[in-house]
Design a protein around this motif. Structure first.
Motif, PDB file in Angstrom:
ATOM      1  N   THR A  54      59.920   6.739  10.177  1.00 24.07           N
ATOM      2  CA  THR A  54      58.578   6.588  10.742  1.00 24.07           C
ATOM      3  C   THR A  54      57.568   6.008   9.752  1.00 24.07           C
ATOM      4  O   THR A  54      56.850   5.057  10.091  1.00 24.07           O
ATOM      5  CB  THR A  54      58.081   7.940  11.290  1.00 24.07           C
ATOM      6  OG1 THR A  54      58.918   8.337  12.383  1.00 24.07           O
ATOM      7  CG2 THR A  54      56.652   7.827  11.778  1.00 24.07           C
ATOM      8  N   PRO A  55      57.451   6.535   8.522  1.00 28.25           N
ATOM      9  CA  PRO A  55      56.486   5.919   7.595  1.00 28.25           C
ATOM     10  C   PRO A  55      56.829   4.478   7.240  1.00 28.25           C
ATOM     11  O   PRO A  55      55.928   3.661   7.015  1.00 28.25           O
ATOM     12  CB  PRO A  55      56.549   6.831   6.357  1.00 28.25           C
ATOM     13  CG  PRO A  55      57.805   7.594   6.482  1.00 28.25           C
ATOM     14  CD  PRO A  55      58.079   7.734   7.933  1.00 28.25           C
ATOM     15  N   ILE A  56      58.125   4.156   7.203  1.00 28.85           N
ATOM     16  CA  ILE A  56      58.520   2.765   6.944  1.00 28.85           C
ATOM     17  C   ILE A  56      58.021   1.865   8.066  1.00 28.85           C
ATOM     18  O   ILE A  56      57.475   0.780   7.830  1.00 28.85           O
ATOM     19  CB  ILE A  56      60.052   2.663   6.804  1.00 28.85           C
ATOM     20  CG1 ILE A  56      60.538   3.515   5.635  1.00 28.85           C
ATOM     21  CG2 ILE A  56      60.481   1.213   6.627  1.00 28.85           C
ATOM     22  CD1 ILE A  56      62.044   3.579   5.506  1.00 28.85           C
ATOM     23  N   THR A  57      58.194   2.330   9.302  1.00 30.24           N
ATOM     24  CA  THR A  57      57.717   1.562  10.452  1.00 30.24           C
ATOM     25  C   THR A  57      56.196   1.452  10.453  1.00 30.24           C
ATOM     26  O   THR A  57      55.643   0.408  10.823  1.00 30.24           O
ATOM     27  CB  THR A  57      58.197   2.226  11.754  1.00 30.24           C
ATOM     28  OG1 THR A  57      59.620   2.385  11.711  1.00 30.24           O
ATOM     29  CG2 THR A  57      57.828   1.388  12.960  1.00 30.24           C
ATOM     30  N   ALA A  58      55.516   2.518  10.033  1.00 32.32           N
ATOM     31  CA  ALA A  58      54.052   2.475   9.958  1.00 32.32           C
ATOM     32  C   ALA A  58      53.590   1.430   8.944  1.00 32.32           C
ATOM     33  O   ALA A  58      52.621   0.690   9.190  1.00 32.32           O
ATOM     34  CB  ALA A  58      53.512   3.852   9.587  1.00 32.32           C
TER      35      ALA A  58
ATOM     36  N   LEU B  77      51.125   1.589  16.303  1.00 26.56           N
ATOM     37  CA  LEU B  77      50.742   2.738  15.479  1.00 26.56           C
ATOM     38  C   LEU B  77      50.432   3.955  16.349  1.00 26.56           C
ATOM     39  O   LEU B  77      50.797   5.088  16.008  1.00 26.56           O
ATOM     40  CB  LEU B  77      49.533   2.387  14.612  1.00 26.56           C
ATOM     41  CG  LEU B  77      49.789   1.488  13.401  1.00 26.56           C
ATOM     42  CD1 LEU B  77      48.473   1.164  12.698  1.00 26.56           C
ATOM     43  CD2 LEU B  77      50.752   2.148  12.419  1.00 26.56           C
ATOM     44  N   LEU B  78      49.766   3.725  17.475  1.00 25.76           N
ATOM     45  CA  LEU B  78      49.439   4.834  18.378  1.00 25.76           C
ATOM     46  C   LEU B  78      50.700   5.431  19.001  1.00 25.76           C
ATOM     47  O   LEU B  78      50.859   6.658  19.062  1.00 25.76           O
ATOM     48  CB  LEU B  78      48.485   4.351  19.471  1.00 25.76           C
ATOM     49  CG  LEU B  78      47.101   3.887  19.007  1.00 25.76           C
ATOM     50  CD1 LEU B  78      46.281   3.382  20.193  1.00 25.76           C
ATOM     51  CD2 LEU B  78      46.359   5.016  18.299  1.00 25.76           C
ATOM     52  N   THR B  79      51.588   4.573  19.474  1.00 24.54           N
ATOM     53  CA  THR B  79      52.831   5.084  20.065  1.00 24.54           C
ATOM     54  C   THR B  79      53.709   5.745  19.003  1.00 24.54           C
ATOM     55  O   THR B  79      54.487   6.650  19.314  1.00 24.54           O
ATOM     56  CB  THR B  79      53.613   3.953  20.749  1.00 24.54           C
ATOM     57  OG1 THR B  79      53.904   2.912  19.808  1.00 24.54           O
ATOM     58  CG2 THR B  79      52.804   3.369  21.900  1.00 24.54           C
ATOM     59  N   LEU B  80      53.560   5.302  17.765  1.00 27.01           N
ATOM     60  CA  LEU B  80      54.302   5.923  16.666  1.00 27.01           C
ATOM     61  C   LEU B  80      53.853   7.368  16.461  1.00 27.01           C
ATOM     62  O   LEU B  80      54.681   8.268  16.261  1.00 27.01           O
ATOM     63  CB  LEU B  80      54.084   5.112  15.387  1.00 27.01           C
ATOM     64  CG  LEU B  80      55.052   5.331  14.222  1.00 27.01           C
ATOM     65  CD1 LEU B  80      56.447   4.875  14.616  1.00 27.01           C
ATOM     66  CD2 LEU B  80      54.577   4.559  13.002  1.00 27.01           C
TER      67      LEU B  80
ATOM     68  N   LEU C 139      59.320   1.602  25.033  1.00 25.83           N
ATOM     69  CA  LEU C 139      58.876   0.445  25.808  1.00 25.83           C
ATOM     70  C   LEU C 139      58.261  -0.621  24.910  1.00 25.83           C
ATOM     71  O   LEU C 139      58.570  -1.817  25.031  1.00 25.83           O
ATOM     72  CB  LEU C 139      57.872   0.897  26.872  1.00 25.83           C
ATOM     73  CG  LEU C 139      57.298  -0.201  27.774  1.00 25.83           C
ATOM     74  CD1 LEU C 139      58.414  -0.874  28.563  1.00 25.83           C
ATOM     75  CD2 LEU C 139      56.252   0.377  28.719  1.00 25.83           C
ATOM     76  N   LEU C 140      57.419  -0.186  23.983  1.00 27.26           N
ATOM     77  CA  LEU C 140      56.774  -1.140  23.082  1.00 27.26           C
ATOM     78  C   LEU C 140      57.789  -1.783  22.139  1.00 27.26           C
ATOM     79  O   LEU C 140      57.688  -2.981  21.826  1.00 27.26           O
ATOM     80  CB  LEU C 140      55.678  -0.433  22.278  1.00 27.26           C
ATOM     81  CG  LEU C 140      54.754  -1.354  21.476  1.00 27.26           C
ATOM     82  CD1 LEU C 140      53.989  -2.279  22.415  1.00 27.26           C
ATOM     83  CD2 LEU C 140      53.776  -0.547  20.644  1.00 27.26           C
ATOM     84  N   LEU C 141      58.764  -1.020  21.702  1.00 26.86           N
ATOM     85  CA  LEU C 141      59.800  -1.575  20.828  1.00 26.86           C
ATOM     86  C   LEU C 141      60.619  -2.645  21.547  1.00 26.86           C
ATOM     87  O   LEU C 141      60.986  -3.661  20.945  1.00 26.86           O
ATOM     88  CB  LEU C 141      60.717  -0.459  20.325  1.00 26.86           C
ATOM     89  CG  LEU C 141      60.136   0.450  19.241  1.00 26.86           C
ATOM     90  CD1 LEU C 141      61.056   1.637  18.992  1.00 26.86           C
ATOM     91  CD2 LEU C 141      59.909  -0.321  17.946  1.00 26.86           C
ATOM     92  N   LEU C 142      60.899  -2.428  22.817  1.00 23.80           N
ATOM     93  CA  LEU C 142      61.633  -3.434  23.586  1.00 23.80           C
ATOM     94  C   LEU C 142      60.820  -4.721  23.720  1.00 23.80           C
ATOM     95  O   LEU C 142      61.370  -5.827  23.625  1.00 23.80           O
ATOM     96  CB  LEU C 142      61.983  -2.876  24.967  1.00 23.80           C
ATOM     97  CG  LEU C 142      63.024  -1.751  24.992  1.00 23.80           C
ATOM     98  CD1 LEU C 142      63.217  -1.235  26.416  1.00 23.80           C
ATOM     99  CD2 LEU C 142      64.349  -2.230  24.420  1.00 23.80           C
TER     100      LEU C 142
ATOM    101  N   THR D 162      62.762  -3.547  13.318  1.00 23.76           N
ATOM    102  CA  THR D 162      62.523  -3.114  14.697  1.00 23.76           C
ATOM    103  C   THR D 162      63.818  -2.678  15.367  1.00 23.76           C
ATOM    104  O   THR D 162      63.843  -1.694  16.118  1.00 23.76           O
ATOM    105  CB  THR D 162      61.867  -4.245  15.508  1.00 23.76           C
ATOM    106  OG1 THR D 162      60.665  -4.673  14.847  1.00 23.76           O
ATOM    107  CG2 THR D 162      61.502  -3.775  16.906  1.00 23.76           C
ATOM    108  N   CYS D 163      64.909  -3.387  15.092  1.00 20.13           N
ATOM    109  CA  CYS D 163      66.212  -3.015  15.664  1.00 20.13           C
ATOM    110  C   CYS D 163      66.659  -1.642  15.172  1.00 20.13           C
ATOM    111  O   CYS D 163      67.107  -0.801  15.966  1.00 20.13           O
ATOM    112  CB  CYS D 163      67.260  -4.066  15.303  1.00 20.13           C
ATOM    113  SG  CYS D 163      67.137  -5.605  16.232  1.00 20.13           S
TER     114      CYS D 163
END
Length: 217
Positions: free
Chosen positions: A48-52, A112-115, A135-138, A176-177
């Motif tokens: 999660t922090p990496i994605t943020a 960021l919000l969906t995270l 959904l957002l990732l797709l 993202t994958c």
């Protein structure tokens, strides 16, 4: 019985002879929710922090593109494709460029919000809170894949390498994958856990109902 009592108890009697384990023992002991000795929730919280950080980097790239639009004039993409349209339709080009950069910023801001929702859902064992993130990732995967295909096609047609754009596209796509895989994996785990918890609650209510009925007799 309160939810915390259901989670903290070791066993619940569903009938006189059968013992049902708690939701933690029922789900978390399953090896399918572990990869390389890490549990799915641990993997989720690590990624999660990496994605943020990636989201913040994406926002920063969008802000730079929006505030300094002349920088993209030095890219091969502009030289081979965009400069002709810019000369003929400068006003429309600037509108499309601004809208694209704003959409890029908005997409990563929404991510960021969906995270945050996904983290809350993971902590509270609520799989529904992970669905906006999925959904957002797709959507992001589709856009990044389209960008990567476009860049590769342009490189083949122009016989020129675009290292910066290619590196950004591949990096964002790979991250993202991997995060999509983690979120899907975590959603499956939380769904199973929530289903098991609801089953335990239903069994507990049934036991209480039977006990109350016996007492009245």
């Amino acid at each position: 019985m309160p939810l915390r009592d259901v989670r903290s108890a070791n066993y619940f009697m569903t009938d006189q002879w059968h013992v049902t384990p708690t939701v933690n023992e029922f789900v978390e002991s399953d090896p399918k929710y572990r990869r390389c000795f890490w549990h799915v929730q641990t993997t989720m919280l690590i990624h999660t922090p990496i994605t943020a950080i990636v989201c913040l980097l994406g926002i920063a790239i969008g802000v730079v593109a929006l505030e300094l639009p002349h920088l993209h004039h030095h890219t091969p993409l502009y030289d081979h494709v965009l400069h002709k349209y810019y000369r003929r339709h400068k006003h429309a080009y600037l509108i499309i460029y601004t809208a694209t950069a704003s959409l890029w910023i908005g997409l990563h801001s929404l991510h960021l919000l969906t995270l945050v929702l996904a983290v809350i859902g993971t902590q509270l064992s609520r799989p529904m809170l992970l669905r906006p993130e999925l959904l957002l990732l797709l959507v992001q995967l589709g856009l990044l894949l389209a960008i990567l295909i476009s860049v590769v096609t342009l490189m083949i047609l122009t016989n020129q390498v675009m290292p910066i754009i290619l590196t950004i596209a591949i990096s964002f796509l790979l991250l993202t994958c991997t995060y999509t895989y983690v979120v899907v994996w975590c959603h499956r785990y939380l769904s199973d856990k929530y289903r098991a918890l609801m089953e335990i609650l239903a069994n507990t209510k049934s036991v209480h109902f039977k006990e109350g009925k016996k007492r009245r007799k």
